[in-house]
Design an enzyme around this catalytic site. Structure first.
Site, mmCIF file in Angstrom:
data_model
loop_
_atom_site.group_PDB
_atom_site.id
_atom_site.type_symbol
_atom_site.label_atom_id
_atom_site.label_comp_id
_atom_site.label_asym_id
_atom_site.label_seq_id
_atom_site.Cartn_x
_atom_site.Cartn_y
_atom_site.Cartn_z
ATOM 1 N N GLU A 269 -5.858 -8.219 0.261
ATOM 2 C CA GLU A 269 -6.251 -8.153 1.678
ATOM 3 C C GLU A 269 -7.726 -7.854 1.810
ATOM 4 O O GLU A 269 -8.270 -7.019 1.081
ATOM 5 C CB GLU A 269 -5.543 -6.979 2.372
ATOM 6 C CG GLU A 269 -4.118 -7.170 2.725
ATOM 7 C CD GLU A 269 -3.585 -5.927 3.429
ATOM 8 O OE1 GLU A 269 -4.340 -5.246 4.135
ATOM 9 O OE2 GLU A 269 -2.396 -5.631 3.231
ATOM 10 N N GLU B 286 0.818 -1.225 0.000
ATOM 11 C CA GLU B 286 0.000 0.000 0.000
ATOM 12 C C GLU B 286 0.851 1.274 0.000
ATOM 13 O O GLU B 286 0.847 2.050 0.966
ATOM 14 C CB GLU B 286 -0.944 0.008 1.195
ATOM 15 C CG GLU B 286 -2.015 -1.057 1.122
ATOM 16 C CD GLU B 286 -3.033 -0.938 2.248
ATOM 17 O OE1 GLU B 286 -2.851 -0.116 3.157
ATOM 18 O OE2 GLU B 286 -4.022 -1.688 2.210
HETATM 19 C C1 GLA Z 1 -3.840 -2.343 5.373
HETATM 20 C C2 GLA Z 1 -2.430 -2.898 5.462
HETATM 21 C C3 GLA Z 1 -2.295 -4.043 6.415
HETATM 22 C C4 GLA Z 1 -3.077 -3.803 7.662
HETATM 23 C C5 GLA Z 1 -4.520 -3.559 7.285
HETATM 24 C C6 GLA Z 1 -5.420 -3.392 8.479
HETATM 25 O O1 GLA Z 1 -4.594 -2.799 4.347
HETATM 26 O O2 GLA Z 1 -1.911 -3.252 4.219
HETATM 27 O O3 GLA Z 1 -0.933 -4.205 6.718
HETATM 28 O O4 GLA Z 1 -2.565 -2.695 8.315
HETATM 29 O O5 GLA Z 1 -4.591 -2.390 6.538
HETATM 30 O O6 GLA Z 1 -6.748 -3.186 8.070
#
Ligand code: GLA
Length: 706
Positions: A320, A158
């Protein structure tokens, strides 16, 4: 999953189910790691995304690597037939590194350099950080790049953030020099003579920010945003290059940020092989989640259809999502029964070949200790969350035949970041704070979503986008025209394409400069209109689109025209509806221009959803686009999405986003629901938050559009 399943985007059989796995946090407790590998198969976890924040464990001191813990995980995974997404660890720099090289840390708008802390706190323009990241990526690639368990390079995590360091500003100036070559060209593009903003030395150019240049020089503000995305692109390209230098040819992906994507994903994903993003919808937050607010079902579908358009012809990866709640949400409500499988299947419906979670096991400390996880602190293999994950495993296993199939939309909605940035932040035609970009896009998309019309979401200028596959393209508020777009659109319309555009379209060029004669001549020819003025209405005021009785499109005689209304003159186009009131009553409110074998519809004012609904349905009928089901079949809160193999085998995903059971009359449709194994004959009953995946096995008994 069986070996006879078709191959997914990674060349592996079936759909993948996995999670972020952070054994670097559990090295003090080997029994936990032992338990993890015992439980993975019970949960149906076949893929682990590894080492996301593992740098400090991997390289505790500069140049001293500790690969033992990763070696162990690779060996265990291989033994169990699991696959690994190995992450390059740049998202969180270790303390020793930032202590030695504070220049890698980001500088904020006010010139303050951040201290070490949190994650994603570095500058993408830091040469020193790039060198260290390249070094560790090369080392990882040399060690694991050929490992049989390695399925994907997960590049960082991210990417986000804007850096205002001297190094970043210097890189920006270099970017500008490459683009404009001379200061004269830059000054002209920026209309810098206005308010005496003319630059006489490249060094005078600063990044726009709150206490400096932030509204006056539109081209500068737009270029800065482009530069920031390009800087990330460059950083990602350097990460990928280091992986390749290490000798690995395994594909790469970077997971896009779920939070509205502040950076242009078309630029960010260019250096990687596969698209992936992170989704944290809060459907369980409301009773009727398909119809409330921004972070809702239709928006999720919209972004997922953008994901599939970013790399046409390729499924993508949901890197994710949470298996239960996300602790950063205002109200981290638990997923109601059924919601988890529904959200996983929604991503598959829109083209994903893999669904992974954040995360496998909750840690005991840190910001995310109470974030949902497959193994929550008070959870375990007997928990409700674990059972939900197993249910998702079953659904994914049953849907293995879907792997590798693609969506095949003939309708698309345009959405590009230059237009979003320009209209949301930089525009100066009045109505500040009332830009409806990208709400217009989302509302048009919603009509498709509610009526079983597959729809892609795309940047029409992107070189990878071949418009020939679409019959209808909606480009609302195409305010900024990138170089080459009008030519691309014109060629497509001449060949038979149907373009729907309208108010606030074709106002400025690529640099956010108004066209010399007010309109780009080629755009004027394409739409067949000459623009004269723009009227703004207060929120409680309306004008009207007045269509003649019994008009050819079958539209009602009157619809509200609201907010922003262009005053245009016919210049080749045909009048379909005129304004109903004000001094401009009778002027064109909705027109069509015949261009070659195609048509350009122009909606001169903003409308409400009733207009969009009726209009899209009318255009589908007139131009031969058939929704998957007859109009009016779908009850509220249900959508149907399609994926298709090259050999014609189709799957329809029927998703009920309401917490009540609902039935659909499918007419003469006969298929098998892959998830339940039941034959579907004529009608389908969905449970609350229920999903069915209709497999037509190559034969479709599709009803005729009513
Ligand atoms: C993001 C991050 C993860 C985690 C999630 C929690 O998507 O990539 O590492 O912190 O949020 O929701």
């Amino acid at each position: 999953m069986t070996t006879s399943s078709p191959l997914n985007v990674l060349g592996l059989p079936g759909l993948l189910h996995g999670c972020d796995y952070n054994p670097d946090q559990w090295q003090h407790a080997p029994e936990i790691i032992e338990e993890d590998f015992q439980l993975f198969p019970h949960a149906g976890i076949g893929v682990i995304s590894l080492n996301i924040f593992g740098w400090a464990k991997l390289e505790p001191q500069e140049g001293h690597y500790d690969f033992a813990w990763l070696d162990d995980i690779f060996a265990r995974a291989e033994k169990q037939g699991m696959r690994i997404f190995l992450t390059t660890p740049s998202a969180a720099a270790p303390n020793w590194l930032t202590a030695k090289h504070p220049e890698i840390l980001r500088v904020d708008e006010n010139g303050q350099r951040r201290l070490q802390g949190s994650r994603m706190n570095f500058s993408p323009n830091s040469a020193s950080y790039r060198a260290h990241v390249s070094r560790i990526n090369r080392a990882l690639s040399e060690r694991y790049g050929q490992h049989p368990a390695l399925a994907l390079w997960h590049i960082s995590n991210e990417y986000a953030g804007t850096c205002y360091s001297d190094e970043s500003e210097a890189a920006f100036r270099l970017w500008l020099k490459k683009k404009y070559i001379t200061l004269d060209a830059l000054n002209l593009a920026y209309w810098a003579a206005f308010w005496s903003r003319t630059y006489t030395d490249w060094e005078q150019i600063r990044a726009p920010r709150g206490h400096g240049e932030h509204t006056t020089v539109h081209g500068l503000c737009l270029d800065w945003r482009r530069f920031v995305s390009d800087a990330w692109q460059d950083f990602i390209a350097a990460e990928v290059a280091a992986v390749r230098e290490g000798g690995s040819s395994v594909p790469t992906a970077t997971n896009l940020h779920p939070g509205g994507m502040p950076y242009d994903p078309w630029r960010l994903t260019a250096p990687t092989d596969i698209i992936s993003w992170d989704a944290y919808p809060a459907y369980h937050d409301r009773d009727e989640p398909w119809d409330t607010g921004w972070n809702v079902v239709v928006h999720q579908s919209f972004v997922q259809d953008l994901c599939r358009s970013l790399r046409p012809g390729q499924p993508w990866i949901l890197m994710e999502t949470t298996p239960s709640s996300a602790n950063w949400m205002d109200v981290p409500k638990l997923k109601r029964p059924g919601v988890h499988v529904l959200t996983v299947m929604q991503s598959i419906a829109h083209g994903a070949d893999a669904a992974l979670y954040f995360q496998w096991r909750a840690g005991r400390g840190g910001e995310e200790k109470f974030h949902g996880a497959v193994m929550e602190l008070c959870g375990g293999p007997e928990s409700r969350v674990f059972a939900d994950v197993i249910a998702a495993t079953h659904a994914l296993e049953k849907c293995a035949p879907v792997a590798g199939s693609l969506a095949s939309a003939e309708m698309a909605v345009g959405f590009d970041w230059d237009n979003w940035w320009t209209q949301a932040n930089i525009i100066s035609h009045g109505g500040h704070g009332r830009s409806h970009y990208p709400w217009e896009q989302l509302d048009l998309y919603r009509t498709c979503w509610e009526n079983a019309m597959p729809c892609d979401v795309l940047d029409p200028s992107a070189p990878c986008i071949d418009l020939a596959r679409y019959r209808i393209l909606a480009l609302p508020q195409q305010y900024l025209l990138r170089n080459g777009l009008v030519e691309k659109l014109t060629a497509w319309v001449e060949a038979g394409g149907v373009l729907l555009t309208g108010v606030l379209s074709g106002w400025v060029d690529e640099n956010d400069l108004a066209f010399e004669s007010g309109m780009d001549p080629a755009w004027r020819r394409l739409v067949g209109l000459r623009r004269e003025e723009l009227d703004h209405l207060y929120p409680d005021e309306t004008n009207h689109f007045i269509f003649p009785k019994d008009n050819a499109l079958g539209m009602n005689e009157s619809y509200a025209a609201i907010d922003k209304l262009e005053l245009n003159h016919l210049d080749g186009a045909e009048l379909l509806a005129s304004y109903g009131s004000e001094f401009y009553a009778g002027m064109p409110a909705f027109t069509v221009n015949a261009v070659g074998n195609g048509f350009v519809y122009y909606q001169a004012a903003r409308s409400r959803q009733d207009f969009r609904n009726d209009l899209l349905k009318a255009l589908w009928k007139k131009h031969g686009l058939v929704p998957l089901l007859p109009l009016g079949t779908l009850p509220p809160g249900i959508t149907v999405q399609r994926r298709k193999h090259d050999d014609g085998r189709e799957f329809w995903f029927v998703l009920n986003f309401r917490r009540i059971p609902q039935s659909i009359d499918l007419g003469k449709i006969q298929a098998v629901d892959l998830i339940s194994g039941q034959e579907i004959n004529g009608s389908i009953n969905l449970t609350a938050y229920g999903v069915a995946v209709l497999d037509f096995g190559g034969i479709i008994s599709q009803p005729i559009l009513a």
